[in-house]
Design an enzyme around this catalytic site. Structure first.
Site, PDB file in Angstrom:
ATOM      1  N   ASP A  36      22.621  22.240 -15.687  1.00  0.00           N
ATOM      2  CA  ASP A  36      22.164  20.932 -16.157  1.00  0.00           C
ATOM      3  C   ASP A  36      21.564  21.116 -17.548  1.00  0.00           C
ATOM      4  O   ASP A  36      21.014  22.175 -17.855  1.00  0.00           O
ATOM      5  CB  ASP A  36      21.086  20.387 -15.196  1.00  0.00           C
ATOM      6  N   THR A  40      18.822  13.993 -18.425  1.00  0.00           N
ATOM      7  CA  THR A  40      18.374  13.012 -17.421  1.00  0.00           C
ATOM      8  C   THR A  40      18.153  13.675 -16.064  1.00  0.00           C
ATOM      9  O   THR A  40      17.541  13.081 -15.184  1.00  0.00           O
ATOM     10  CB  THR A  40      19.378  11.851 -17.257  1.00  0.00           C
ATOM     11  N   GLY A  41      18.652  14.879 -15.889  1.00  0.00           N
ATOM     12  CA  GLY A  41      18.374  15.631 -14.659  1.00  0.00           C
ATOM     13  C   GLY A  41      16.960  16.205 -14.734  1.00  0.00           C
ATOM     14  O   GLY A  41      16.382  16.312 -15.814  1.00  0.00           O
ATOM     15  N   TYR A 151      30.262   5.465 -22.921  1.00  0.00           N
ATOM     16  CA  TYR A 151      30.357   5.905 -21.526  1.00  0.00           C
ATOM     17  C   TYR A 151      31.743   5.576 -20.948  1.00  0.00           C
ATOM     18  O   TYR A 151      32.446   6.452 -20.457  1.00  0.00           O
ATOM     19  CB  TYR A 151      29.263   5.216 -20.715  1.00  0.00           C
ATOM     20  N   ARG A 192      18.061   1.558 -14.413  1.00  0.00           N
ATOM     21  CA  ARG A 192      19.068   0.876 -13.598  1.00  0.00           C
ATOM     22  C   ARG A 192      18.411  -0.162 -12.694  1.00  0.00           C
ATOM     23  O   ARG A 192      17.218  -0.089 -12.411  1.00  0.00           O
ATOM     24  CB  ARG A 192      19.857   1.902 -12.772  1.00  0.00           C
TER      25      ARG A 192
END
Ligand code: UDP
Length: 340
Positions: A36, A40-41, A151, A192
């Site tokens: 990673d 965002t992880g 994206y 989100r």
């Protein structure tokens, strides 16, 4: 098939879906290397796995060639990419390159290793769809220069690259198109809709409804998504497969459900609809049902309850020490057979 000493690489392994996937793979007996870049992880998503003899964690950005220490993987899940519109639009160049170069580097690794490679693609390949529900043969309706295109087009390019290599003989590939996944380990500030609404409701803040709230999404609980990924990896299926919940809800319905499940008295607050926000989204999962025997099991209400419980704990935790692994710890866990 025995999974002992079988190695699985998960890129984005400290991410929301990746960390759940790592857990399931370890439970199946695989050795798992999670890579990673921690954009965002978060290491705290996999802290509880670090003691597991079959688990290792490394820092790596998939826009760079995969280190040779990742060689030996028989299965590769490429989940590396920010997925929240708020995050992926913050650094659009990096987002586009993560999908494009990530796919390239992992395909090269898979070919070098003779490994099977699963690409986490997205419902965003359908853009703001004119066909409803979306089945895999629909080509989509994407604005190639809009704010979401880093994206959407990045993921579309990744798929295109997979199928270009497919035409040149790379057959051990899988493509999963994931639709709005939610569950524990979404981040409170993720942006989100599910995490925003739950956090706002728990804090007694207004729930921010973008536009008139009549736009729809189909929310799939993370355990179901991971189950679909595992089934797809196991299956002999090289066509794209939608993995999502065929039950569709408006954003307003989601807001009302979150308010009722949290018992919150927050009000709704209208905000402008972001550019190119898809109006409707629902997967046709006929293919997943017939080829994988898969369909979501967790009802939205139940999944939201579990996610709300998670966020209650998260918001209660005041301060935690999170230790990031040093760059270059990209190695497999010591072979258990050798280390005893
Ligand atoms: N949304 C909203 N309020 C929020 C965050 C999102 O109304 O605080 C809406 C957003 O405009 C979209 C839907 O919820 O129509 C899903 O947004 P999300 O960012 O979760 O994912 P998307 O499906 O758009 O990638």
């Amino acid at each position: 098939m025995s999974t002992e000493n079988q190695r699985v690489l998960v890129t984005g392994g400290a991410g929301f879906i990746g960390s759940h996937l790592c857990e399931r793979l370890l439970a199946r007996g695989y050795d798992v290397l999670a890579l990673d870049n921690f954009s965002t992880g978060h290491a705290d998503h996999v802290n509880h796995l670090l003691h597991h003899p079959g688990f290792s964690l490394g820092t790596h950005d998939v826009t760079e060639p995969v280190p040779e220490s990742a060689d030996g993987a028989q299965l590769i899940f490429n989940l590396a990419c920010p997925a929240s519109p708020a995050f992926y639009q913050e650094d659009p160049v990096q987002t586009a390159l993560t999908s494009a170069l990530g796919a390239l580097h992992l395909i090269k690794l898979a070919r070098r290793n003779g490994a099977r490679l699963l690409q986490a693609s997205t419902s965003e390949v359908y853009g703001d769809p004119e066909v409803h529900p979306q089945h895999e043969d629909y080509w989509g309706y994407v604005n190639p220069i809009g704010p979401r295109s880093c994206y959407d087009e990045g993921k579309r390019f990744a798929e295109a690259l997979f199928y270009a290599y497919r035409r040149e003989g790379f057959s051990s590939m899988r493509v999963a198109r994931l639709f709005n996944c939610y569950g524990p380990r979404l981040r409170p500030g993720d942006g989100r809709v599910v995490s925003n609404f739950i956090v706002q409701a728990l804090r007694g803040e207004p729930l921010t409804v973008y536009g008139d709230g009549q736009q729809t999404r189909s929310f799939c609980y993370v355990d179901d998504t991971v189950d679909g990924l595992l089934r797809l990896m196991d299956a002999d299926v090289d066509v794209p497969v939608n993995l999502g919940n065929p039950i569709e809800n408006t954003v307003l319905e989601l807001a009302e459900l979150v308010l009722s499940l949290t018992g919150s008295r927050s009000r709704l607050e209208r905000r402008p609809l972001p550019a190119d926000d898809p109006k409707r989204r629902r997967p046709d999962i006929t293919r997943a049902r017939s080829l994988l025997g898969w369909e979501p099991r967790v009802r939205l209400r139940d999944g939201l309850e579990r996610t709300i419980d998670y966020f209650r704990c998260e918001l209660d935790l005041s301060r935690r020490t999170v230790v990031l692994p040093a760059k270059g710890v990209n190695t497999w866990a010591v072979n258990r057979a050798v280390s005893g």
